[in-house]
Design a protein around this motif. Structure first.
Motif, short mmCIF file in Angstrom:
data_model
loop_
_atom_site.label_atom_id
_atom_site.label_comp_id
_atom_site.label_asym_id
_atom_site.label_seq_id
_atom_site.Cartn_x
_atom_site.Cartn_y
_atom_site.Cartn_z
N MET A 153 0.84 -1.21 0.00
CA MET A 153 0.00 0.00 0.00
C MET A 153 0.87 1.25 0.00
SD MET A 153 -3.24 0.32 2.53
CE MET A 153 -2.81 1.83 3.36
N GLU A 154 0.49 2.22 -0.79
CA GLU A 154 1.28 3.45 -0.92
C GLU A 154 1.52 4.17 0.39
OE1 GLU A 154 2.02 6.03 -3.40
OE2 GLU A 154 1.67 4.97 -5.27
N ALA A 155 0.47 4.27 1.21
CA ALA A 155 0.59 5.01 2.47
C ALA A 155 1.66 4.40 3.35
CB ALA A 155 -0.75 5.03 3.20
N THR A 156 1.70 3.07 3.39
CA THR A 156 2.68 2.37 4.23
C THR A 156 4.08 2.57 3.67
OG1 THR A 156 0.95 0.74 4.27
CG2 THR A 156 2.92 0.24 5.51
N ASN A 157 4.21 2.49 2.34
CA ASN A 157 5.52 2.71 1.72
C ASN A 157 6.05 4.09 2.03
OD1 ASN A 157 5.54 0.19 0.65
ND2 ASN A 157 4.78 0.82 -1.36
N HIS A 158 5.14 5.07 2.01
CA HIS A 158 5.51 6.45 2.30
C HIS A 158 6.10 6.54 3.71
CE1 HIS A 158 5.50 10.72 1.88
NE2 HIS A 158 4.63 10.90 2.85
N LEU A 159 5.46 5.88 4.67
CA LEU A 159 5.96 5.91 6.05
C LEU A 159 7.28 5.16 6.19
CD1 LEU A 159 3.05 5.64 8.61
CD2 LEU A 159 4.89 7.31 8.54
N LYS A 160 7.42 4.07 5.42
CA LYS A 160 8.69 3.32 5.45
C LYS A 160 9.82 4.20 4.95
CE LYS A 160 7.24 -1.46 4.96
NZ LYS A 160 6.81 -2.38 3.90
N ALA A 161 9.55 4.93 3.87
CA ALA A 161 10.56 5.85 3.33
C ALA A 161 10.87 6.93 4.36
CB ALA A 161 10.06 6.46 2.03
N SER A 162 9.84 7.39 5.07
CA SER A 162 10.06 8.42 6.09
C SER A 162 10.88 7.88 7.25
CB SER A 162 8.73 8.96 6.61
OG SER A 162 8.08 9.70 5.60
N LEU A 163 10.74 6.60 7.56
CA LEU A 163 11.54 6.00 8.63
C LEU A 163 13.02 5.94 8.22
CD1 LEU A 163 11.91 4.61 11.35
CD2 LEU A 163 11.29 2.45 10.26
N VAL A 164 13.26 5.54 6.97
CA VAL A 164 14.63 5.52 6.45
C VAL A 164 15.23 6.93 6.53
CG1 VAL A 164 16.02 5.16 4.37
CG2 VAL A 164 14.24 3.52 4.98
N ALA A 165 14.43 7.93 6.16
CA ALA A 165 14.89 9.32 6.22
C ALA A 165 15.11 9.77 7.66
CB ALA A 165 13.89 10.22 5.52
N ALA A 166 14.23 9.32 8.57
CA ALA A 166 14.36 9.69 9.99
C ALA A 166 15.68 9.17 10.55
CB ALA A 166 13.18 9.11 10.79
N ILE A 167 16.03 7.94 10.21
CA ILE A 167 17.28 7.35 10.69
C ILE A 167 18.47 8.10 10.09
CG2 ILE A 167 18.71 5.25 10.72
CD1 ILE A 167 16.01 3.66 10.62
N ALA A 168 18.35 8.45 8.80
CA ALA A 168 19.43 9.20 8.13
C ALA A 168 19.61 10.58 8.76
CB ALA A 168 19.13 9.32 6.64
N LEU A 169 18.50 11.24 9.09
CA LEU A 169 18.61 12.56 9.73
C LEU A 169 19.22 12.42 11.12
CD1 LEU A 169 17.69 15.59 9.06
CD2 LEU A 169 16.00 15.19 10.85
N ALA A 170 18.80 11.40 11.85
CA ALA A 170 19.35 11.14 13.18
C ALA A 170 20.87 10.96 13.09
CB ALA A 170 18.69 9.91 13.80
#
Ligand SMILES: [Zn+2]
Ligand SMILES: [Zn+2]
Length: 180
Positions: free
Chosen positions: A1-18
């Motif tokens: 599902m697109e919505a879930t993929n979007h959040l997964k991508a945001s998690l990857v970005a969150a870890i990268a920002l951290a």
């Protein structure tokens, strides 16, 4: 599902920002001062929108995310939850359907035009991780002079390094230690 993929991508970005703001050492070197390009590279992991960036606006949130995620390799989920809940409150994270230009409607958890909005988004993605069975997949790189965090993507939960660069570095060091 697109919505879930979007959040997964945001998690990857969150870890990268951290990692960008929280790791003192990365891949064997002292971390450089975070730059506009570094933050934009992080955002590009989750959006195609061009976002104007002021590095200082992302620094406190980035460090808080690192603090939260750092608790997980030791199994202290409670401590991580405390930090993430505080971030969710302070950024006023709330689901909101958004549409930019010709993109379809999709869910954001903060205004994607400002830093606080992105921190809200990343805090939400991290919150989803904390509330899931994947929480134990968050690891810290085991290489010397690297403090990066990463999500173990292997089936048998065996990933020890953030990158092949760190894996190779460790192998070379072990080899050298044996042969001297
Ligand atoms: Zn968007
Ligand atoms: Zn590493």
């Amino acid at each position: 599902m697109e919505a879930t993929n979007h959040l997964k991508a945001s998690l990857v970005a969150a870890i990268a920002l951290a990692n960008t703001f929280g790791s003192a050492w990365r891949h064997g070197r002292r971390s450089p001062e975070p730059t506009v390009t570094a933050v934009q590279d992080v955002l590009r992991l989750t959006t195609r929108q061009a976002v104007g960036v002021e590095v200082e606006a992302y620094a406190p949130g980035g460090r808080r995310l690192y603090d939260a995620l750092s608790c997980l390799p030791a199994g202290d989920v409670d401590a991580a939850v405390e930090v993430v809940n505080a971030l969710l409150r302070s950024t006023k994270a709330a689901p909101q359907l958004t549409r930019h230009e010709d993109a379809p409607w999709h869910l954001h958890f903060g205004d994607p035009g400002v830093a606080t909005g992105w921190i809200a988004e990343f805090a939400t993605a991290t919150a989803m991780l904390l509330g899931s069975g994947d929480v134990h997949r968050l690891r810290r790189c085991e290489a010397a002079r690297c403090e990066d965090l990463f999500l173990d993507a292997t089936r048998n939960r065996s990933q020890r390094f953030c990158s092949t660069a760190c894996q190779n570095r460790t192998k070379v060091a072990a080899h050298r230690a044996r042969s001297t």
